[in-house]
Design a protein around this motif. Sequence first.
Motif, PDB file in Angstrom:
ATOM      1  N   ALA A  55     -13.668  33.032 -47.029  1.00  0.00           N
ATOM      2  CA  ALA A  55     -14.260  33.607 -48.236  1.00  0.00           C
ATOM      3  C   ALA A  55     -15.544  32.893 -48.647  1.00  0.00           C
ATOM      4  CB  ALA A  55     -13.251  33.567 -49.382  1.00  0.00           C
ATOM      5  N   ASN A  56     -15.611  31.595 -48.334  1.00  0.00           N
ATOM      6  CA  ASN A  56     -16.805  30.806 -48.671  1.00  0.00           C
ATOM      7  C   ASN A  56     -17.023  29.770 -47.574  1.00  0.00           C
ATOM      8  OD1 ASN A  56     -18.814  29.169 -49.680  1.00  0.00           O
ATOM      9  ND2 ASN A  56     -18.018  29.167 -51.781  1.00  0.00           N
ATOM     10  N   LEU A  60     -14.221  23.970 -47.647  1.00  0.00           N
ATOM     11  CA  LEU A  60     -13.087  23.782 -46.749  1.00  0.00           C
ATOM     12  C   LEU A  60     -11.974  24.760 -47.099  1.00  0.00           C
ATOM     13  CD1 LEU A  60     -12.780  19.880 -46.643  1.00  0.00           C
ATOM     14  CD2 LEU A  60     -13.905  21.377 -44.985  1.00  0.00           C
ATOM     15  N   LYS A  61     -11.190  25.110 -46.083  1.00  0.00           N
ATOM     16  CA  LYS A  61      -9.985  25.897 -46.270  1.00  0.00           C
ATOM     17  C   LYS A  61      -8.826  24.944 -46.548  1.00  0.00           C
ATOM     18  CE  LYS A  61      -6.692  28.993 -45.922  1.00  0.00           C
ATOM     19  NZ  LYS A  61      -6.401  29.934 -47.033  1.00  0.00           N
ATOM     20  N   TRP A  62      -8.187  25.092 -47.711  1.00  0.00           N
ATOM     21  CA  TRP A  62      -7.043  24.268 -48.070  1.00  0.00           C
ATOM     22  C   TRP A  62      -5.769  25.120 -48.056  1.00  0.00           C
ATOM     23  CZ3 TRP A  62      -7.288  19.034 -49.151  1.00  0.00           C
ATOM     24  CH2 TRP A  62      -8.562  18.485 -49.336  1.00  0.00           C
ATOM     25  N   SER A  63      -4.671  24.559 -47.542  1.00  0.00           N
ATOM     26  CA  SER A  63      -3.375  25.232 -47.549  1.00  0.00           C
ATOM     27  C   SER A  63      -2.313  24.277 -48.076  1.00  0.00           C
ATOM     28  CB  SER A  63      -2.998  25.706 -46.147  1.00  0.00           C
ATOM     29  OG  SER A  63      -3.871  26.733 -45.721  1.00  0.00           O
TER      30      SER A  63
END
Length: 245
Positions: A55-56, A60-63
């Motif tokens: 999406a951006n 960073l991608k956080w899960s």
Amino acid sequence: MHAKNVDYKAKILDIKKYYSSAYTVNVYKLQPDRRFDFLPGQYVELSCDDFKSRANPNKLKWSAFSIASSPLEKNLELCVRVMSTNGLTYHIAETKEVDDILNIRGPFGNAIFDDSFDEVIFVGLGTGIAWVLSMLRTLILKKDKRPIHMFCGFRNSHVYLYRKELEGYAKNIPNFKLNTTLAEVDPIWDGHVGFAQDLIKDYKFKQKRGKIPVYLCGPIKAILSVKTAMLNQGFNLDNLHYELW
């Protein structure tokens, strides 16, 4: 307790892998770069520097993942089901090895463990076992003598998570009772096949069921089925604590 939403660097100390025909589960032992305080039942968010949010792309991608380790242990442990080829978990599984660095932040979550009980039940289904394992390990490390009942459900023996540890507790700790079921018929499994609620239905507890606190975690549909069954079997809604994923 440290402030929430603080980022840490964590070195991968060990990776244990469980393989089934449908999916893989990786258990990561992590060493944070400084003291990380949390409570049993809390979770962290995980990322790595070379995987960005779709999406951006500038972020960073956080899960989010439940913490499987006890606060009384030195290192953190996360139990991660490896998902699709486009996701963070797959990227980490394919590119990260022991001694590599991941990012963690937290702790988060208010669904924490209340240890004011006379007898307790833990229900862990699949990787949902991580949430209750943190609670169980804390009681084990404290050498708690109160009755502890563990009910586990897995797809098959290949993804029977923490089997050696759990069966070791069952063998060596008199007040800990382990009950495991597999969803699939398995040629190397001679135990129960079916659902966790089937194990609980005819089980004998020391107290009346309505008085015993229950902690459940797993896939949404499975946990809602277990919850409904337990209410029908006399457990008290106020004593049912659960995390859905």
